[in-house]
Design a protein around this motif. Structure first.
Motif, PDB file in Angstrom:
ATOM      1  N   UNK A  18       4.636 -16.369  22.866  1.00 54.76           N
ATOM      2  CA  UNK A  18       6.031 -16.010  23.107  1.00 54.76           C
ATOM      3  C   UNK A  18       6.172 -14.528  23.445  1.00 54.76           C
ATOM      4  N   UNK A  19       5.349 -13.690  22.820  1.00 53.70           N
ATOM      5  CA  UNK A  19       5.411 -12.244  23.031  1.00 53.70           C
ATOM      6  C   UNK A  19       4.566 -11.781  24.202  1.00 53.70           C
ATOM      7  N   UNK A  20       3.901 -12.734  24.859  1.00 53.16           N
ATOM      8  CA  UNK A  20       3.043 -12.451  26.012  1.00 53.16           C
ATOM      9  C   UNK A  20       1.880 -11.516  25.658  1.00 53.16           C
ATOM     10  N   UNK A  21       1.392 -11.669  24.460  1.00 51.05           N
ATOM     11  CA  UNK A  21       0.192 -10.935  24.054  1.00 51.05           C
ATOM     12  C   UNK A  21      -1.071 -11.602  24.569  1.00 51.05           C
ATOM     13  N   UNK A  22      -0.946 -12.782  25.129  1.00 54.22           N
ATOM     14  CA  UNK A  22      -2.046 -13.477  25.765  1.00 54.22           C
ATOM     15  C   UNK A  22      -1.507 -14.048  27.073  1.00 54.22           C
ATOM     16  N   UNK A  23      -2.259 -13.949  28.132  1.00 53.00           N
ATOM     17  CA  UNK A  23      -1.757 -14.340  29.446  1.00 53.00           C
ATOM     18  C   UNK A  23      -2.753 -15.240  30.165  1.00 53.00           C
ATOM     19  N   UNK A  24      -2.225 -16.068  31.055  1.00 55.57           N
ATOM     20  CA  UNK A  24      -3.043 -16.908  31.911  1.00 55.57           C
ATOM     21  C   UNK A  24      -2.770 -16.595  33.373  1.00 55.57           C
ATOM     22  N   UNK A  25      -3.230 -17.456  34.250  1.00 50.15           N
ATOM     23  CA  UNK A  25      -3.072 -17.208  35.671  1.00 50.15           C
ATOM     24  C   UNK A  25      -1.695 -17.597  36.182  1.00 50.15           C
ATOM     25  N   UNK A  26      -0.987 -18.462  35.415  1.00 48.17           N
ATOM     26  CA  UNK A  26       0.342 -18.910  35.818  1.00 48.17           C
ATOM     27  C   UNK A  26       1.402 -18.267  34.918  1.00 48.17           C
TER      28      UNK A  26
END
Length: 324
Positions: A18-26
């Protein structure tokens, strides 16, 4: 590039997503809810926390609109989820034979696991009187049995009376609930767990079966499964989030003044990860749950593993993430 729309309850181990501390390609969004989302009816969602029982029932009925990943975001032992009056002489699953038991939903995943505790102790579905209803007056009144065919000893509570009121006045002997009512935490509470030492009972259960029961998992809309690489990325996204959450919890989140000791004791009994993700770590538990659904009459027959989980994925390489 389309945004992947996700929803789940406020689980601590999902906060890094939710906090965008982990990201993917999409790109993605995670809507955090007070109640479990409904991937079958909320057409604006692509990915959502989903009842394990409801998912199996849907697949057994031939509904393949949702495909689950072996990401069990809600797990928990169920011995502690049986409560009785503080002055009750009852203190074991066996003692509930022929007793009056309330529960918050007949087909719910958690209550299915709780009835499994009783079944293991020799108390089958026909050997108790069951009442299904709202836990407290604050809980919504709804159909908590649904279309499941139940025996004559299973019925809704009369006049929608809250089950905790029924328990306190002696109209029920015990209540099964995933979350405790507020009065449970009060000093001098009129309620207590059925088991005098639920932690010991649960540790013994874990030693026998080898898992903590899975209750909710992550479902994806079937169209998303047309890209298996996207499903693998979701596996890795949720796995990285759990890893970050665990690292922060060990440093920054004191749930109890005995936090360090509780975590250390948990590791000694259950190992480093009591809520593992992936197919191989959950295959035994998934098989046991199907057994319970059939034995308790929630579904008529078992599904092949490949029908239930068409993508038997494992977490792979960590995704990009921030430091814990």
């Amino acid at each position: 590039m389309d945004t992947i729309r996700m929803a789940a309850r406020h689980w601590d181990h999902l906060n890094p997503i939710a906090l965008r501390d982990v990201t993917g390609s999409e790109p993605y969004t995670l809507d955090r809810r007070d109640l479990t989302p409904d991937l079958w009816t909320e057409t604006d969602l692509d990915v959502a926390e989903t009842s394990f029982s409801r998912y199996v029932q849907a697949r057994a009925a031939g509904d393949d609109r949702v495909i689950a990943l072996p990401l069990f975001v809600m797990r928990g032992f169920r011995h502690r989820c049986i409560i009785t009056r503080a002055d009750s002489p009852l203190d074991s699953a066996e003692a509930l034979c022929s007793k009056r038991i309330g529960l918050t939903g007949w087909g719910d995943s958690g209550n299915t696991w709780t009835r499994a505790v009783l079944r293991e102790a020799g108390v089958g579905i026909t050997e108790a009187e069951w009442r299904v209803g709202a836990l407290t007056a604050d809980h919504p009144v709804m159909d908590r049995i649904g279309s499941i065919s139940v025996p004559a000893n299973v019925a809704a509570t009369e006049n929608d009376e809250p089950m905790m009121d029924m328990l306190e006045r002696g109209a029920l002997d015990a209540v099964m609930t995933p979350f405790m009512p507020p009065a449970f935490y009060e000093i001098g509470s009129p309620f207590r767990p059925l088991f005098r030492d639920s932690q010991q009972a649960e540790a013994e259960y874990f030693a026998r079966v080898g898992f903590v029961p899975g209750i909710h998992l992550i479902g994806v809309r079937a169209e998303l499964a047309e890209n298996p690489g996207q499903l693998q990325e979701l596996m890795d996204l949720f796995s990285a989030s759990k890893e970050i959450s665990a690292a922060r919890r060990n440093k920054l989140l004191d749930i109890t003044p005995w936090h360090n000791e509780v975590l250390a004791a948990t590791t000694r009994i259950f190992g480093q990860d009591w809520m593992p993700y992936g197919w191989s770590a959950n295959a035994l538990m998934i098989d046991a749950f199907q057994t319970e659904l059939v034995e308790q009459g929630i579904v008529t027959s078992r599904l092949e593993a490949s029908d239930l989980f068409p993508y038997q994925l494992e977490p792979s390489q960590p995704l990009e993430k921030v430091s814990a």
